[in-house]
Design a protein around this motif. Structure first.
Motif, PDB file in Angstrom:
ATOM      1  N   ALA A 160      47.332  40.363  31.992  1.00 33.60           N
ATOM      2  CA  ALA A 160      48.092  40.065  33.209  1.00 33.60           C
ATOM      3  C   ALA A 160      47.194  40.041  34.438  1.00 33.60           C
ATOM      4  CB  ALA A 160      49.203  41.096  33.389  1.00 33.60           C
ATOM      5  N   THR A 161      46.164  40.879  34.447  1.00 34.21           N
ATOM      6  CA  THR A 161      45.256  40.938  35.594  1.00 34.21           C
ATOM      7  C   THR A 161      44.562  39.604  35.823  1.00 34.21           C
ATOM      8  OG1 THR A 161      44.889  43.313  35.362  1.00 34.21           O
ATOM      9  CG2 THR A 161      43.174  42.070  36.483  1.00 34.21           C
ATOM     10  N   TYR A 162      44.228  38.893  34.761  1.00 36.78           N
ATOM     11  CA  TYR A 162      43.568  37.591  34.910  1.00 36.78           C
ATOM     12  C   TYR A 162      44.461  36.588  35.636  1.00 36.78           C
ATOM     13  CZ  TYR A 162      39.330  38.552  32.302  1.00 36.78           C
ATOM     14  OH  TYR A 162      38.112  39.046  31.921  1.00 36.78           O
ATOM     15  N   SER A 163      45.757  36.763  35.550  1.00 33.87           N
ATOM     16  CA  SER A 163      46.692  35.897  36.265  1.00 33.87           C
ATOM     17  C   SER A 163      47.019  36.426  37.656  1.00 33.87           C
ATOM     18  CB  SER A 163      47.989  35.768  35.457  1.00 33.87           C
ATOM     19  OG  SER A 163      49.014  35.162  36.212  1.00 33.87           O
ATOM     20  N   LEU A 164      47.270  37.731  37.746  1.00 38.76           N
ATOM     21  CA  LEU A 164      47.786  38.308  38.990  1.00 38.76           C
ATOM     22  C   LEU A 164      46.706  38.599  40.026  1.00 38.76           C
ATOM     23  CD1 LEU A 164      50.176  39.454  40.587  1.00 38.76           C
ATOM     24  CD2 LEU A 164      49.847  41.626  39.380  1.00 38.76           C
ATOM     25  N   PHE A 165      45.565  39.109  39.601  1.00 36.53           N
ATOM     26  CA  PHE A 165      44.579  39.574  40.581  1.00 36.53           C
ATOM     27  C   PHE A 165      44.114  38.473  41.536  1.00 36.53           C
ATOM     28  CE2 PHE A 165      40.337  40.753  42.093  1.00 36.53           C
ATOM     29  CZ  PHE A 165      40.640  41.965  42.698  1.00 36.53           C
ATOM     30  N   PRO A 166      43.845  37.245  41.061  1.00 36.82           N
ATOM     31  CA  PRO A 166      43.443  36.205  42.018  1.00 36.82           C
ATOM     32  C   PRO A 166      44.497  35.950  43.100  1.00 36.82           C
ATOM     33  CG  PRO A 166      42.908  35.526  39.790  1.00 36.82           C
ATOM     34  CD  PRO A 166      43.759  36.759  39.664  1.00 36.82           C
ATOM     35  N   ILE A 167      45.769  36.104  42.755  1.00 35.78           N
ATOM     36  CA  ILE A 167      46.835  35.936  43.741  1.00 35.78           C
ATOM     37  C   ILE A 167      46.764  37.063  44.772  1.00 35.78           C
ATOM     38  CG2 ILE A 167      49.339  35.847  44.088  1.00 35.78           C
ATOM     39  CD1 ILE A 167      49.534  34.872  41.145  1.00 35.78           C
ATOM     40  N   LEU A 168      46.646  38.291  44.276  1.00 40.08           N
ATOM     41  CA  LEU A 168      46.590  39.443  45.179  1.00 40.08           C
ATOM     42  C   LEU A 168      45.367  39.360  46.089  1.00 40.08           C
ATOM     43  CD1 LEU A 168      47.524  42.376  42.752  1.00 40.08           C
ATOM     44  CD2 LEU A 168      49.022  40.774  43.965  1.00 40.08           C
ATOM     45  N   GLU A 169      44.226  39.036  45.496  1.00 35.61           N
ATOM     46  CA  GLU A 169      42.991  38.950  46.274  1.00 35.61           C
ATOM     47  C   GLU A 169      43.125  37.921  47.392  1.00 35.61           C
ATOM     48  OE1 GLU A 169      38.306  39.014  45.058  1.00 35.61           O
ATOM     49  OE2 GLU A 169      39.595  37.575  44.036  1.00 35.61           O
ATOM     50  N   ASN A 170      43.740  36.788  47.077  1.00 37.28           N
ATOM     51  CA  ASN A 170      43.926  35.706  48.043  1.00 37.28           C
ATOM     52  C   ASN A 170      44.850  36.123  49.184  1.00 37.28           C
ATOM     53  OD1 ASN A 170      45.538  33.278  49.077  1.00 37.28           O
ATOM     54  ND2 ASN A 170      43.905  32.234  47.953  1.00 37.28           N
TER      55      ASN A 170
ATOM     56  N   ALA B  26      35.417  35.989  30.160  1.00 35.50           N
ATOM     57  CA  ALA B  26      36.098  35.800  31.447  1.00 35.50           C
ATOM     58  C   ALA B  26      36.523  34.356  31.667  1.00 35.50           C
ATOM     59  CB  ALA B  26      35.191  36.250  32.586  1.00 35.50           C
ATOM     60  N   GLN B  27      35.686  33.410  31.273  1.00 37.01           N
ATOM     61  CA  GLN B  27      36.021  32.000  31.482  1.00 37.01           C
ATOM     62  C   GLN B  27      37.201  31.587  30.609  1.00 37.01           C
ATOM     63  OE1 GLN B  27      32.638  29.427  31.189  1.00 37.01           O
ATOM     64  NE2 GLN B  27      33.752  27.589  31.786  1.00 37.01           N
ATOM     65  N   LYS B  28      37.166  31.985  29.330  1.00 34.72           N
ATOM     66  CA  LYS B  28      38.269  31.637  28.429  1.00 34.72           C
ATOM     67  C   LYS B  28      39.566  32.321  28.855  1.00 34.72           C
ATOM     68  CE  LYS B  28      35.573  30.685  24.244  1.00 34.72           C
ATOM     69  NZ  LYS B  28      35.322  31.082  22.824  1.00 34.72           N
ATOM     70  N   ALA B  29      39.474  33.612  29.217  1.00 37.33           N
ATOM     71  CA  ALA B  29      40.672  34.350  29.625  1.00 37.33           C
ATOM     72  C   ALA B  29      41.266  33.749  30.895  1.00 37.33           C
ATOM     73  CB  ALA B  29      40.323  35.826  29.843  1.00 37.33           C
ATOM     74  N   GLY B  30      40.401  33.369  31.822  1.00 33.50           N
ATOM     75  CA  GLY B  30      40.880  32.750  33.053  1.00 33.50           C
ATOM     76  C   GLY B  30      41.597  31.442  32.784  1.00 33.50           C
ATOM     77  N   ALA B  31      41.061  30.649  31.851  1.00 33.76           N
ATOM     78  CA  ALA B  31      41.686  29.365  31.525  1.00 33.76           C
ATOM     79  C   ALA B  31      43.061  29.557  30.889  1.00 33.76           C
ATOM     80  CB  ALA B  31      40.774  28.571  30.596  1.00 33.76           C
TER      81      ALA B  31
ATOM     82  N   SER C  20      56.087  24.209  34.620  1.00 33.53           N
ATOM     83  CA  SER C  20      55.852  23.410  33.423  1.00 33.53           C
ATOM     84  C   SER C  20      54.411  23.559  32.940  1.00 33.53           C
ATOM     85  CB  SER C  20      56.143  21.936  33.721  1.00 33.53           C
ATOM     86  OG  SER C  20      55.855  21.134  32.590  1.00 33.53           O
ATOM     87  N   GLU C  21      53.463  23.518  33.874  1.00 27.27           N
ATOM     88  CA  GLU C  21      52.053  23.671  33.489  1.00 27.27           C
ATOM     89  C   GLU C  21      51.770  25.057  32.910  1.00 27.27           C
ATOM     90  OE1 GLU C  21      49.544  20.622  36.368  1.00 27.27           O
ATOM     91  OE2 GLU C  21      49.647  22.746  36.889  1.00 27.27           O
ATOM     92  N   LEU C  22      52.415  26.068  33.447  1.00 28.49           N
ATOM     93  CA  LEU C  22      52.165  27.433  32.985  1.00 28.49           C
ATOM     94  C   LEU C  22      52.608  27.650  31.545  1.00 28.49           C
ATOM     95  CD1 LEU C  22      53.173  29.482  36.173  1.00 28.49           C
ATOM     96  CD2 LEU C  22      50.869  29.146  35.260  1.00 28.49           C
ATOM     97  N   SER C  23      53.611  26.908  31.105  1.00 34.48           N
ATOM     98  CA  SER C  23      54.145  27.104  29.747  1.00 34.48           C
ATOM     99  C   SER C  23      53.781  25.972  28.797  1.00 34.48           C
ATOM    100  CB  SER C  23      55.670  27.245  29.802  1.00 34.48           C
ATOM    101  OG  SER C  23      56.265  26.072  30.335  1.00 34.48           O
ATOM    102  N   ALA C  24      52.874  25.095  29.221  1.00 36.99           N
ATOM    103  CA  ALA C  24      52.575  23.899  28.432  1.00 36.99           C
ATOM    104  C   ALA C  24      52.022  24.216  27.048  1.00 36.99           C
ATOM    105  CB  ALA C  24      51.595  23.012  29.200  1.00 36.99           C
TER     106      ALA C  24
ATOM    107  N   ARG D 251      45.418  31.279  33.703  1.00 37.05           N
ATOM    108  CA  ARG D 251      45.637  30.505  34.935  1.00 37.05           C
ATOM    109  C   ARG D 251      45.582  29.015  34.593  1.00 37.05           C
ATOM    110  NH1 ARG D 251      41.932  31.575  39.574  1.00 37.05           N
ATOM    111  NH2 ARG D 251      43.759  30.946  40.788  1.00 37.05           N
ATOM    112  N   PRO D 252      46.536  28.538  33.769  1.00 38.97           N
ATOM    113  CA  PRO D 252      46.448  27.172  33.245  1.00 38.97           C
ATOM    114  C   PRO D 252      46.995  26.083  34.173  1.00 38.97           C
ATOM    115  CG  PRO D 252      48.354  28.254  32.308  1.00 38.97           C
ATOM    116  CD  PRO D 252      47.674  29.275  33.178  1.00 38.97           C
TER     117      PRO D 252
END
Length: 727
Positions: free
Chosen positions: A16-26, A708-713, A688-692, A716-717
């Motif tokens: 979940a951190t790979y999805s949420l943290f970039p939002i929080l940081e921003n 990190a690159q694979k997890a981010g992809a 739609s993109e998130l659940s593709a 955060r799709p």
């Protein structure tokens, strides 16, 4: 360090951190608040422990040590997500994965052959079990349900399955020879050093030396291994006679020394014929019952012994009572992996299911819940009896049971790891400072453990309980049993401390755990709230039990730890279900982890930051986040269970959408109008993109150490969502 430190941990929360943290940081950066990650994952802890085995580019800072030092700073502001409290099988799996990636940390030497291997094993011991919590929890726990979360639970209640008055499900525990029966306790009369010694045939060995202050409570006890085996054998016969599923409930992760050994006793007694017939051969293959059946089968795989063991295993299953299953489809029993046996998660979910667990056929069945030590087993006895008599708890009507938990300064059992020993021979354990002492005569295999509760932690705990009672008007109940040696001393201290505090108009009581459970159930069935004031282990058990009854999960609880230094630690809920939830992401690219705990912790962290620093941006962020969470709950944007439905990534999008919208209307509006509009107009496309890729196995480059690159992809799709954050 940054204004806020956000921990990078393991399994579902890590994903979940790979999805949420970039939002929080921003979002936080736009408001002038900095936040950074600190890696306290199992893999990170291993790498930090053995830097000399790594290449320079592979080395990682010892973030756990850094954060531990930070807790003494009045400006500390740490958001702590659930981490793996590693069992030995998990540690070995993580080591294997790291070595497979080229991080050549040493193998774990289960049976050291020299001084070097002894040293390696000792270093790994600091990674096992509850390695994180005692370091970071330099304060006592204030765990409660946020008003918005409780309101949502009442409006959209989950289902607690009905209980029958005739239900046969019950708890079995020891009546003699357990930790409860053998416990002794003292209050240190003066500051100084205590020694734990073991004496056998006139020879005396000092096992541990520790410092105590005047007023500290020092307690010790042991579990009689022979009586444990007798109890397990009797409970197996009881389950078979009564037609019940057989389930063992322990804490082989947090209680990293004692409970894996107890777990091993269950394995050896339930499958006694295997160990009696093939014991020498299994020992030659390095089999240790403490690691469970999965490890046993892995070690015999491909050997001439495999077929014989499998045949005997099936014979035993056929004649013994059916075993509770962790995964019926894959044949994973309650005794396969010690880290699957987590009492604070398994018992509440059995209770929520009407007293039933899954059997090998994938069907729910009434259960004999076997909890050897009486100390905490009675709380589950009490709630089961209540549910049989009065029926299931209705989440739409019941009140809440919050908790004030004693855990500062490694209080009680979580600080016991370095004071827990298995008797290698018959003899005598002694704890003494010369003037005060306690003695315990033991036999080979008995499990000894000592615990310490510091006076400064106890005083703060009592004061926190009084503050919460004043703030809420709820009845505060100290769950302490005068028949338990440790609790008897705690009761003396509590009564004296309360007499010196202003408690006028407050309802505060001291009740034995069974009576405290009954009283708490009476209160919440009337729709009112109660505060449970407990020691550390009881805190752990109750802060899963009641939230699972009230909310369907403990992950939605607000957990605040006011640090003794004045700083704040904000925890994000329990991780007992994290492994199973993570597995679905790998298998189906669907993560049903609910990050509501993270949202709530962030709000409390921002409020604390404002109170400490006066940063106006932190206050605006906290206020708008609170409104966004209310909208998130009202619109039911929590993750759903099935692949293709809204999952964790979608829930993060909706939090960002609502939060950006609220921020756009705030004094920070100019900085958030662009992102708010971009999220709003692209809502359908982003979801739609998130659940593709739902339903397709996901590759994150690892389990314990992700790429990190694979997890981010994977996490955060949505390119549109990612681009919107740059607006």
């Amino acid at each position: 360090m940054a204004d806020i430190v956000y921990t990078y941990t393991d399994e579902a929360p890590l994903l979940a951190t790979y999805s949420l943290f970039p939002i929080l940081e921003n979002f936080l950066a736009r408001a002038g608040v900095s936040v950074e990650l600190a890696d306290i994952s199992l893999a990170g802890r291993i790498l930090a422990t053995f830097p000399e085995y790594l290449k320079d580019e592979q080395k990682t800072p010892d973030f756990l040590k850094i954060l531990g030092e930070m807790t003494a700073d009045k400006n500390a502001n740490i958001i702590k997500l659930p981490n793996i409290s590693a069992s030995l099988p998990q540690l070995n799996a993580a080591i294997a994965e790291l070595r497979g990636k080229g991080f050549m940390v040493p193998q774990y030497p289960a049976e050291p052959k020299n001084a070097e291997e002894e040293a390696i094993k000792a270093r790994y011991a600091k990674v096992l079990g509850s390695a994180v919590n005692p370091v970071l929890r330099e304060g006592n726990s204030d765990r409660r349900c946020a008003p918005a979360v409780k309101a949502y639970a009442k409006e959209f209640p989950h289902k607690n399955e009905p209980w029958s008055k005739d239900a046969k499900t019950r708890v079995a525990h020891m009546e003699e020879g357990d930790f409860f029966a053998n416990e002794r306790s003292l209050i240190a009369q003066k500051a100084g050093e205590f020694e734990i010694k073991f004496e056998n045939d006139g020879a005396q060995t000092t096992l541990k030396t520790f410092k105590a202050d005047a007023g500290d409570v020092i307690s010790a006890t042991f579990l009689d291994a022979a009586k444990l085996d007798e109890f397990i054998a009797a409970s197996i016969n009881e389950a078979k006679r009564e037609g019940l599923l057989y389930s063992a409930h322990l804490k082989a992760t947090m209680m990293k020394v004692s409970d894996p050994v107890i777990f091993g006793h269950f394995v050896k007694v339930f499958f006694a014929e295997i160990f009696e017939e093939f014991g020498d051969e299994l020992a030659g293959l390095g089999v240790n019952a403490n690691n469970g059946l999965k490890d046993l089968f892995a070690r015999v795989a491909g050997t001439p012994l495999e077929a014989k063991i499998r045949a005997k295993y099936e014979q035993i299953l056929a004649k013994n009572p059916p075993l509770a299953m962790v995964n019926s489809d894959e044949g994973i029993t309650n005794l396969h992996v010690p880290s699957d046996v987590i009492i604070d998660n398994s018992m509440p979910n059995m209770i929520r299911a009407g007293g039933k667990m899954w059997n090998a056929k994938g069907e729910l069945q009434e259960t004999l819940a076997v909890i050897p030590d009486k100390t905490y087993a009675t709380i589950y006895e009490a709630i089961i009896e209540d549910l049989k008599e009065r029926g299931a708890l209705d989440p739409a009507r019941i009140g809440s049971v919050s908790n004030v938990g004693l855990m500062a300064k490694k209080a009680e059992e979580y600080g016991s790891h370095d004071k827990t020993f298995i008797a290698e021979t018959a003899g005598k354990f002694t704890i003494t400072n010369g003037a005060q002492s306690m003695e315990f005569t033991v036999k080979k295999g008995d499990i000894f453990r000592a615990i310490v509760a510091k006076k400064v932690a106890i005083d703060d705990w009592i004061e926190l309980a009084v503050r919460r009672a004043k703030a809420t008007g709820a009845e505060a109940i100290f769950w302490l049993d005068e028949k338990r040696a440790h609790d008897a001393n705690m009761i003396k201290i509590v009564r004296e401390k309360l007499s010196n505090l202003n408690t006028q108009g407050l309802k505060i009581s001291i009740l034995a755990p069974t009576e405290a459970m009954k009283r708490s159930l009476d209160i919440i069935r009337e729709g009112r709230d109660a505060i449970s004031v407990t020691g550390n282990v009881m805190r752990d058990y109750l802060t899963d039990l009641f939230p699972i009854m009230e909310l369907g999960t403990s992950a939605k609880m607000l957990s605040i730890v006011p640090l003794l230094s004045g700083g704040g630690l904000f925890e994000t809920g329990a991780g007992g279900s994290a492994p199973k939830i993570a597995r679905q992401l790998f298998d189906e690219n669907h993560l049903r982890w609910d990050s509501l705990g993270e949202f709530l912790a962030l709000g409390a962290s921002l409020e604390h930051l404002y109170s400490q620093s006066g940063k106006e941006g932190a206050k605006i962020l906290a206020d708008t986040l609170d409104k966004a969470i209310a909208r998130y709950l009202k619109n039911d944007k929590s993750p759903k269970k099935k692949a293709g439905e809204l999952d964790n990534r979608g829930s993060h999008f909706y939090l960002a959408l609502y939060w950006a919208d609220e921020l756009a209307k705030s004094p920070l509006g100019a900085k958030f109008e662009g992102v708010a509009n971009a999220l709003k107009v692209n809502e359908t496309k982003i979801v739609s993109e998130l659940s593709a890729n739902a339903g397709i196995a996901a590759d994150l480059g690892g389990y314990y150490k992700l790429d990190a690159q694979k997890a981010g992809a994977v996490m955060r799709p949505s390119a549109i969502f990612n681009d919107a954050l740059a607006k």
